[in-house]
Write an enzyme that holds these catalytic residues in place. Sequence first.
Site, mmCIF file in Angstrom:
data_model
loop_
_atom_site.group_PDB
_atom_site.id
_atom_site.type_symbol
_atom_site.label_atom_id
_atom_site.label_comp_id
_atom_site.label_asym_id
_atom_site.label_seq_id
_atom_site.Cartn_x
_atom_site.Cartn_y
_atom_site.Cartn_z
ATOM 1 N N GLY A 170 32.097 -31.398 32.148
ATOM 2 C CA GLY A 170 33.233 -30.771 31.478
ATOM 3 C C GLY A 170 32.804 -29.648 30.548
ATOM 4 N N ASP A 222 42.180 -40.877 27.377
ATOM 5 C CA ASP A 222 42.627 -39.506 27.595
ATOM 6 C C ASP A 222 41.896 -38.666 26.563
ATOM 7 O OD1 ASP A 222 44.284 -37.858 29.306
ATOM 8 O OD2 ASP A 222 45.309 -37.261 27.480
ATOM 9 N N SER A 223 41.227 -37.649 27.048
ATOM 10 C CA SER A 223 40.369 -36.890 26.145
ATOM 11 C C SER A 223 40.410 -35.419 26.478
ATOM 12 C CB SER A 223 38.932 -37.416 26.224
ATOM 13 O OG SER A 223 38.465 -37.388 27.553
ATOM 14 N N HIS A 234 32.797 -38.402 20.856
ATOM 15 C CA HIS A 234 34.179 -38.811 20.607
ATOM 16 C C HIS A 234 34.490 -40.129 21.310
ATOM 17 C CE1 HIS A 234 33.790 -36.440 24.206
ATOM 18 N NE2 HIS A 234 35.033 -36.619 24.578
ATOM 19 N N ARG A 235 33.962 -40.281 22.531
ATOM 20 C CA ARG A 235 34.231 -41.502 23.282
ATOM 21 C C ARG A 235 33.508 -42.688 22.648
ATOM 22 N NH1 ARG A 235 33.923 -39.128 28.313
ATOM 23 N NH2 ARG A 235 36.050 -38.403 28.030
ATOM 24 N N LYS A 238 24.330 -38.424 22.984
ATOM 25 C CA LYS A 238 25.758 -38.254 23.237
ATOM 26 C C LYS A 238 26.497 -39.590 23.201
ATOM 27 C CE LYS A 238 29.005 -36.426 26.564
ATOM 28 N NZ LYS A 238 29.235 -36.073 27.939
#
Length: 199
Positions: free
Chosen positions: A152, A68-69, A179-180, A174
Amino acid sequence: MVRVVLATHNQHKAAEFQQILGDAVPGLEIVAYDGPEPVEDGVTFEQNALIKARVATQHTGLPALADDSGICVDAMGGAPGIFSARWAGSHGDAEANLRLLLDQLSDLPVGTRGAHFTATLALVTPEGEETVVQGIWPGRIARTARGSHGHGYDPIFVPEGHESTAAELGPAVKNAESHRARAFAAIAPALNTLVARSR
């Protein structure tokens, strides 16, 4: 080979996970999830990630990995946060979400546009073991959307240490810094343990 179901119907996310996974966890096979869509009624990233992973495990009988991000803007008290995917009202309208956020921040000067992407990963096993980790990618919100890589909010997010948006950086950068990617690095030991246990 240990099979882990990735609890998402989002093809962008699934492809990103496959790229990030690489050789970090030998003996692990990520499989697609085609089960029911859970009701994400949690009030935190952690709660929603656990909801998705639990449903996928129950449906498949396999260990499940769920994410969940979202993007969190400092000047907005951390919003959109868990509402990132439906910020403009309807779920998944990325263009509308991005435009609305830019409009809401239009008067903010450069020095006050701090933000970060958050990714929370939950690993749930059929035996009921649960592991939750988080990855943070700090940066700021650009004034205009730029770049065609990613999805996104990537076109308006400028990661710390860069002048380009996440959508201009391209997948290699990336997938190394996001973050992922950071969340995955944190969950890798638990996945490696899962693989080792099966031998």
